[in-house]
Scaffold this motif. Structure first.
Motif, PDB file in Angstrom:
ATOM      1  N   HIS A   1       6.647   6.915   2.768  1.00 43.67           N
ATOM      2  CA  HIS A   1       8.207   7.284   2.947  1.00 43.67           C
ATOM      3  C   HIS A   1       8.906   5.932   3.608  1.00 43.67           C
ATOM      4  O   HIS A   1       8.195   4.968   4.066  1.00 43.67           O
ATOM      5  N   GLY A   2       9.948   5.652   3.069  1.00 43.12           N
ATOM      6  CA  GLY A   2      10.745   4.740   3.856  1.00 43.12           C
ATOM      7  C   GLY A   2      10.370   2.984   3.116  1.00 43.12           C
ATOM      8  O   GLY A   2      10.535   2.072   3.749  1.00 43.12           O
TER       9      GLY A   2
ATOM     10  N   ILE B   1      13.127  -2.375   4.461  1.00 45.50           N
ATOM     11  CA  ILE B   1      12.356  -3.504   4.434  1.00 45.50           C
ATOM     12  C   ILE B   1      12.235  -3.536   6.037  1.00 45.50           C
ATOM     13  O   ILE B   1      11.173  -4.070   6.432  1.00 45.50           O
ATOM     14  N   SER B   2      13.271  -2.962   6.773  1.00 47.04           N
ATOM     15  CA  SER B   2      13.265  -3.361   8.271  1.00 47.04           C
ATOM     16  C   SER B   2      12.253  -2.535   8.847  1.00 47.04           C
ATOM     17  O   SER B   2      11.631  -2.842   9.947  1.00 47.04           O
TER      18      SER B   2
ATOM     19  N   TYR C   1       0.752  -1.176   0.027  1.00 44.56           N
ATOM     20  CA  TYR C   1       0.120   0.033   0.080  1.00 44.56           C
ATOM     21  C   TYR C   1       0.898   1.170  -0.007  1.00 44.56           C
ATOM     22  O   TYR C   1       0.659   2.243  -0.710  1.00 44.56           O
ATOM     23  N   ASP C   2       1.841   1.325   0.736  1.00 44.11           N
ATOM     24  CA  ASP C   2       2.719   2.307   0.853  1.00 44.11           C
ATOM     25  C   ASP C   2       3.417   2.631  -0.247  1.00 44.11           C
ATOM     26  O   ASP C   2       3.533   3.976  -0.892  1.00 44.11           O
ATOM     27  N   SER C   3       3.876   1.582  -1.111  1.00 47.84           N
ATOM     28  CA  SER C   3       4.481   1.840  -2.194  1.00 47.84           C
ATOM     29  C   SER C   3       3.538   2.335  -3.277  1.00 47.84           C
ATOM     30  O   SER C   3       3.925   3.208  -4.368  1.00 47.84           O
TER      31      SER C   3
END
Lengths: 269, 399
Positions: free
Chosen positions: A88-89, A93-94, A81-83
């Motif tokens: 951000h960030g 992956i962490s 979703y973020d992508s």
């Protein structure tokens, strides 16, 4: 060995149980506790943590729990979703890796007690999936190419209600203890811990009635310790005369949770 | 010498692996047995045994191995060496014990000795080796240690291993024991494996599938649903009641309870018969006339997807199985014999087992003629945890 478990203020442990707990701690192996419901399997971990002054991390197992959940969770969906919305960030992956209970226990700065509660609720393969992690006390996160290693080997206590057979390979790595249902003397001790100033007569009568109810063969669910404690509390509050208890068994609904069982009791009185 | 115990345990059916044995040695090295045979007993049990069903076997093996090996013969020295490895005063303790040359008294003898010595003992006595006192080495007294010791009053610190093992209080957990609902319940759980994905309109989110599909879909969310797993097992239980089964009434009721409690079945119906299934069965174990249900109705209403469990001792007079019943109400003989009815059940239900509380007779006789006959046609299993487990497994596949 400087740390020894010898029961705690709220928890009455038998000599046998204390020995076994100390064996497990000394051998650094998971302690597997089985026993009838209400014999204080879960309470044991709490008592050990109190007695040794260590933090307790509880991992409650459900039928849907996967071994992976205990290690870490990689929140792919959130990352997706973020992508999509340019959060951000996303590259890191962490951000999306969250430690499970086992991971938490490994990462703790101090030695902790890890309780894996009701391991038999999970899938049959579940214990096998944890073999390596419990043995080596480390796991690998392929997404970040990191190895999480226990800073201090946690004391692992596992409880089981024997709903499912546990795999052999898993059992071999555990120290095993079966908690018996306490006898009248043991039960008195337990009640005394909860009710320090209970009238002796009331206690005797309540125990007598309790074990009488327990031995009735037609019961579907036998009352256990926690029900007895509730019941004694009810008896104490209501001020029922002690000699009445064995005759009428007041507030039987506290002891027996099923209508059928209450009927059985009525017939037996 | 000590390794013998390892092999004895394996011989007695406790599958101890070398890993566990090494753990035990490690435990002994660390002194976890607290320099006592009782501590040693608990240590062994905690490390080597992983199922309360095996506790009894372990107790027996322990008794067998350590019952007579006291402070005589060559074992004890080695054994004491073992036990006292970490203790500070190994040497002195061992020498003391050797000096005593303790005989392997039996409990009764010790009891007699106690009485005798109580009579002659006048002053208080601690830490000695002859009279009754505390922390001593003789077989009597409080808090002392001798494997066959007898405690006189006081709080028990360590129950001696033999008296703990000798109690055999885990006998009830043996898998071949027949009286335990808990184990029955567990046996019924075998059927859980039969839960299948059902064809219902109900759908639940298939998370893994969704993730995979979404990835395949270049990151655009694509949700996948699937039917949930549901337990679809339906069970029809037919139980023998009364007559020769009275002896097994408790057992049958435990089986029934276990079946109800285990909650693994979508449906569980229980009907009762007497001796053999005739034209009618009963809905209650009391077999009152009002509770009668025609067997035909049973066969018509319960589809062949039902798993049928018959419970009974299958012991009856041969005519009760093969003779036609005379019905006093209609004053006529019934159409089918009990044997016919049983065959009808067998034919209708592809999943059908018979649980028998009576072990299979070794020799044929008048009363077990019918047992052997029914054993030939029905998959018959003994009514014990092991038997039920086998029965449940066979219920999972079609005959």
């Amino acid at each position: 060995m400087n740390e020894k478990f010898s029961g705690s203020q709220e928890y009455v442990a038998s000599q046998e149980l204390m020995t076994t707990v100390n064996i497990a701690i000394a051998l650094q192996k998971p302690l597997l506790i089985k026993g009838e419901p209400g014999t204080g399997k879960t309470m044991l971990a709490k008592a050990v943590s109190d007695a040794l002054g260590k933090d307790l991390i509880t991992w409650n197992i459900k039928s849907t729990t996967k071994a992976q959940d205990g290690l870490y969770v990689y929140d792919v969906v959130q990352r997706l979703y973020d992508s999509q919305f340019g959060g951000h960030g996303v590259d890191d992956i962490s951000h999306y890796i969250q430690m499970g209970k086992l991971g938490e226990a490994f990462q703790s700065e101090e030695q902790v007690i890890l309780l894996i509660d009701e391991i038999d609720k999970a899938d049959l393969e579940f214990p096998n999936d944890l073999l390596w992690e419990l043995d080596q006390m480390e796991f690998y996160i392929p997404e970040t190419k990191e190895t999480v290693k226990a800073k201090h080997r946690p004391i692992v206590i596992i409880t089981s209600n024997a709903e499912k057979e546990l795999p052999d390979a898993f059992l071999r790595r555990c120290i095993f203890h079966y908690i018996d249902f306490p006898d009248a003397a043991g039960m008195e001790e337990i009640l005394r811990v909860h009710f320090p100033d209970l009238d002796q007569k009331l206690l005797d009568q309540a125990l007598k009635a309790f074990y009488y109810v327990r031995q009735m063969p037609a019961l579907e669910k036998k009352p256990s310790t926690s029900e007895l404690i509730d019941w004694v509390r009810a008896l104490q509050a209501s001020g029922v005369p002690a000699q009445q208890i064995t005759k009428t068994i007041p507030f039987a609904g506290v002891l027996l949770k099923k209508d059928k069982d209450l009927d059985v009791l009525k017939k037996n009185l | 010498m000590f390794i013998g115990f390892f092999f004895l345990l394996r011989k007695r059916g406790i599958h101890v692996s070398l890993n566990e044995w090494m753990s035990l040695l490690e435990g002994l090295e660390k002194g976890l047995h607290q320099s006592s045979l009782t501590g040693f007993y608990y240590l062994c049990r905690a490390v080597l045994v992983h199922d309360e069903a095996d506790f009894d076997k372990f107790d027996q093996a322990f008794l067998e191995f350590f019952k007579d090996v006291e402070f005589t013969g060559e074992l004890p020295e080695e054994f004491m060496n073992w036990l006292n490895h970490p203790a500070e005063d190994v040497e002195s303790v061992r020498k003391d014990l050797e000096k005593l040359e303790l005989p392997a008294e039996t409990i009764e003898e010790i009891l007699a000795l106690i009485e005798d010595r109580l009579k002659t003992q006048h002053e208080e006595h601690d830490g000695g080796n002859k009279w009754i006192g505390t922390h001593g080495y003789t077989a009597m007294g409080n808090a002392g240690w001798h494997p066959h010791g007898v405690r006189v009053g006081g709080q028990s610190m360590y129950r001696t291993a033999q008296s703990v093992a000798g109690d055999r209080k885990y006998r009830d957990f043996r898998k071949d024991n027949t009286l335990d609902t808990r184990s029955f319940q567990q046996a019924f759980r075998t059927l859980r494996a039969l839960s299948v994905q059902t064809d219902t309109s109900e759908r639940e989110l298939d998370l893994d599938g969704t993730i995979r599909d979404t990835c395949d879909n270049a990151g655009n969310l694509k949700i996948r649903m699937r039917p949930p797993r549901k337990n679809t097992i339906k069970v029809l239980m037919l139980m023998d009641s009364g007559g020769s089964m009275d002896y097994y009434a408790r057992l049958s009721s435990m089986l029934f309870q276990a079946a109800v409690k285990s909650g693994n079945f979508k449906e569980l119906h229980t009907y009762y018969f007497h001796n053999c299934v005739y034209d009618e069965v009963w809905s209650q174990p009391t077999l009152r006339p009002n509770d009668r249900v025609p067997t035909d109705w049973l066969l018509n209403n319960f589809g062949e997807e039902y798993r049928v469990i018959l419970v009974g001792d299958a012991m009856m007079d041969p005519y009760e199985l093969h003779g036609k019943r005379y019905d006093w109400r209609s004053r006529s003989f019934s159409e089918n014999t009990g044997y016919d009815q049983l065959l009808r059940i067998l034919k209708k239900y592809p999943h059908c087992v018979w649980l028998n509380p009576e072990p299979k007779p070794a020799h044929s006789g008048y009363w077990n003629q019918t047992y052997l006959e029914l054993d030939n046609v029905f998959p018959m299993y003994h009514l014990s945890q092991e038997g039920i487990e086998q029965a449940m497994k066979s219920l999972m596949r079609r005959r």
